[in-house]
Structures are given as C-alpha cells and as structure tokens.
Write an enzyme that holds these catalytic residues in place. Sequence first.
Site, short mmCIF file in Angstrom:
data_model
loop_
_atom_site.label_atom_id
_atom_site.label_comp_id
_atom_site.label_asym_id
_atom_site.label_seq_id
_atom_site.Cartn_x
_atom_site.Cartn_y
_atom_site.Cartn_z
CB ALA A 179 -0.88 -0.14 1.35
CD GLU B 43 -2.36 -7.38 3.01
OE1 GLU B 43 -2.01 -6.34 2.77
OE2 GLU B 43 -2.81 -7.82 4.11
CD GLU C 135 1.74 -5.59 5.93
OE1 GLU C 135 2.61 -6.33 6.07
OE2 GLU C 135 0.99 -5.57 5.02
N1 CO8 Z 1 4.79 3.19 -0.73
C1 CO8 Z 1 5.14 4.34 -1.27
N2 CO8 Z 1 6.16 4.42 -1.83
C2 CO8 Z 1 6.88 3.37 -2.02
C3 CO8 Z 1 6.75 2.10 -1.48
C4 CO8 Z 1 5.32 2.19 -0.78
N3 CO8 Z 1 5.01 0.74 -0.23
N4 CO8 Z 1 7.56 1.23 -1.69
C5 CO8 Z 1 8.49 1.80 -2.51
N5 CO8 Z 1 8.24 2.98 -2.68
C6 CO8 Z 1 9.04 4.07 -3.36
C7 CO8 Z 1 10.00 4.75 -2.47
O1 CO8 Z 1 9.90 5.64 -1.51
C8 CO8 Z 1 11.02 5.13 -3.68
O2 CO8 Z 1 10.62 6.30 -3.98
P1 CO8 Z 1 11.52 7.71 -4.14
O3 CO8 Z 1 12.39 7.42 -5.29
O4 CO8 Z 1 10.67 8.87 -4.31
O5 CO8 Z 1 12.27 7.82 -2.80
C9 CO8 Z 1 10.90 4.38 -4.57
O6 CO8 Z 1 9.52 3.49 -4.51
C10 CO8 Z 1 12.00 3.30 -4.85
O7 CO8 Z 1 12.02 2.52 -3.57
P2 CO8 Z 1 13.41 2.32 -2.81
O8 CO8 Z 1 14.33 3.31 -2.98
O9 CO8 Z 1 13.15 2.16 -1.30
O10 CO8 Z 1 14.02 1.00 -3.51
P3 CO8 Z 1 14.90 -0.03 -2.68
O11 CO8 Z 1 15.39 -1.00 -3.82
O12 CO8 Z 1 15.94 0.62 -1.94
O13 CO8 Z 1 14.12 -1.00 -1.90
C11 CO8 Z 1 12.01 -2.13 -1.18
C12 CO8 Z 1 13.05 -1.76 -2.24
C13 CO8 Z 1 12.71 -3.13 -0.18
C14 CO8 Z 1 10.95 -2.80 -1.51
C15 CO8 Z 1 11.77 -0.78 -0.27
O14 CO8 Z 1 11.03 0.17 -1.08
C16 CO8 Z 1 10.48 -0.94 0.82
O15 CO8 Z 1 10.85 -1.48 1.89
N6 CO8 Z 1 9.37 -0.50 0.53
C17 CO8 Z 1 7.95 -0.65 1.28
C18 CO8 Z 1 7.82 -2.06 1.61
C19 CO8 Z 1 6.57 -1.99 2.82
O16 CO8 Z 1 6.80 -1.72 3.86
N7 CO8 Z 1 5.66 -2.39 2.25
C20 CO8 Z 1 4.25 -2.43 3.09
C21 CO8 Z 1 3.46 -1.03 3.12
S1 CO8 Z 1 2.22 -1.12 4.20
C22 CO8 Z 1 0.79 -2.29 3.36
O17 CO8 Z 1 1.24 -2.59 2.09
C23 CO8 Z 1 -0.20 -2.65 3.97
C24 CO8 Z 1 -1.13 -1.82 4.78
C25 CO8 Z 1 -1.96 -2.27 5.72
C26 CO8 Z 1 -2.12 -1.23 6.74
C27 CO8 Z 1 -3.43 -1.30 7.24
C28 CO8 Z 1 -3.69 -0.03 8.32
C29 CO8 Z 1 -5.13 -0.06 8.66
#
Ligand code: CO8
Length: 260
Positions: A66, A114, A134
């Site tokens: 997300a 998911e 998460e």
């Molecule tokens: N959301 C928004 N932007 C993202 C996300 C994301 N989930 N993942 C990556 N991006 C963006 C980064 O911010 C980055 O943008 P920018 O260039 O502007 O800084 C771009 O994508 C590239 O990402 P990275 O530079 O981080 O790339 P890396 O190769 O270094 O890392 C990873 C790749 C490991 C995948 C890393 O991006 C990461 O850890 N991403 C987040 C993964 C994550 O935590 N996902 C879970 C999100 S929460 C969810 O999905 C469920 C929500 C349920 C919540 C319920 C609440 C009620």
Amino acid sequence: MSFESILVEQRGAVTLITLNRPASLNALNSGVLEELITAFAAFEADPTQRCAVLTGAGEKAFAAGADIKEMADKPAAAFYADDFFARWTSHLVKTTRKPWIAAVNGFALGGGCELAMMADFIIASENARFGQPEIKLGVAPGMGGSQRLTRAVGKAKAMEMCLTGRMMDAAEAERSGLVARVVPLASLVEEAVKTAAEIAAMPPLAAIANKEMVNAAFETGLDQGILIERRIFQVLTATEDKAEGMAAFIEKRAGVWKGK
Ligand code: CO8
C-alpha cells in the site's frame, strides 16, 4: 477506457492488467484501487474475455505495498470511514467470478503480497520476493495477509514473516505452496498469458464453477465444502457445454463451448 496508474490490454480472450507506477515500485494507492475496480468490472462484464493476468510494470516489483506516502498522514477515522481495504477484497475477489492469475515480478510486499494472494493462483518470476513487513511500520497486514498467507504457507512461516518482516524468495514460495510455478523473469508475462489462454479455452461455466469449488475449501468445513462441490457438479450436468464436452470426447474431436 483510459487509465493513469494501470495499463489494460486484451490478448485474445485474456485481459492483461499491469500496475503502472514503477517509480514507486507500483505502490497501491486509492487511484490504483479505483482503476483496478473499473478494469476488473469491465473484464467480468465482457463475454469475449475469459481469464485475466495481473502483473507489475518494470523488473523490480509487482507491488511494494500500500502507498505509505498516502497512508502516513491519513487520520485513523478516515481509514475506518473509507473502509479502504475492504474494497480490494469485495471487488477483486468476491465479485470477480472469472479466473485471474497474478504474475509476480519482483517484490510483492504488504498490500502487494496481499493483492497477489487475492488471485486464483500466482506465477512468480525467479526474482520474486514475498513479505508482510507492515510490523516495521507499526501496523499489520490490512488486506487479508494474516489470513491468506497463513492458509497458503501454514502458521509457522506466516507467523515468522509477519513478526519479523522476513521476505520469502521465489524458490521458498514455490516449496511452501504460495505460488503455483516459478519461471524466468523474461518469460513471466508470456507464461502467465499462455496459462490464462489455456484456461480461457475451457468451457466458461466450468471454469467459474471450478474456481468457486476450490475457493469453498477456504471458506467452509470439509462436509459443507464437499456438498458445495457435489451441488455445483450437478448444476454443470445441466449445461449445453457438458453435453458438448462428453460428446466431443466420445467422437474424438475438440469441444466447441457456448458458455451455456
Ligand atoms: N509506498 C510508497 N512508496 C514506495 C513504497 C510504498 N509501499 N515502496 C517503495 N516506494 C518508493 C520509495 O519511496 C522510492 O521512492 P523515491 O524514489 O521517491 O524515494 C521508490 O519507491 C523506490 O524504492 P526504494 O528506493 O526504497 O527501493 P529499494 O530498492 O532501496 O528498496 C524495497 C525496495 C525493499 C521494496 C523498499 O522500497 C521498501 O521497503 N518498500 C516498502 C515496503 C513496505 O513496507 N510495504 C508495506 C506497506 S504497508 C501495506 O502494504 C499494508 C498496509 C496495511 C495497513 C493497514 C492499516 C489500517
């Protein structure tokens, strides 16, 4: 139909939908959700379309979750009021009766994992990585991850993945029953579309019925599931495609399906 965050194309009877926000690793925001709902509804309503494939643009990610940037400042009351995460399941799982495949290229994390698990099955590329990270954001899966992952890989691995955020690679995902098949990244979409075309060539009502039966295994006890299976089987025996399928077998020819 024109979209901003996804691409949709028809390849014969297969609808190919691509999440198209590669700069943010195809993170799932509300715009993506609305467009996917529209695309899946169009797929479901189009009698020429029999199976769909969902994949991500780029080589790095199916979807990295997300959209954290969209969620970061959203008030708790808005999450509750919108019931945002409910609509993914209601539209992509409950109202999509036709089969669809997730072709997972690279990261499928959080909501991305998911979303992939909402598909009828997953075909993964060799670089695919699955995870529910998460907990590291101070939250937990919100789109079915704790339930679907546990049903797919069992408590031990699901619990470990949810509590540590550890990612599972494609080989482990295949070994654990999370994915049906692993293929090279370069041929992922081609393989998924080929498999979808095979499904699309099946009798359409039988495809829907087979999907419904297997899904019943996740929703019911054994006795009730077997009853659902038997009743659906009995309904299928009334179809024109059943008569055609059995006649075609006996006459040693290919069946011609009407979806009736
Ligand atoms: N959301 C928004 N932007 C993202 C996300 C994301 N989930 N993942 C990556 N991006 C963006 C980064 O911010 C980055 O943008 P920018 O260039 O502007 O800084 C771009 O994508 C590239 O990402 P990275 O530079 O981080 O790339 P890396 O190769 O270094 O890392 C990873 C790749 C490991 C995948 C890393 O991006 C990461 O850890 N991403 C987040 C993964 C994550 O935590 N996902 C879970 C999100 S929460 C969810 O999905 C469920 C929500 C349920 C919540 C319920 C609440 C009620």
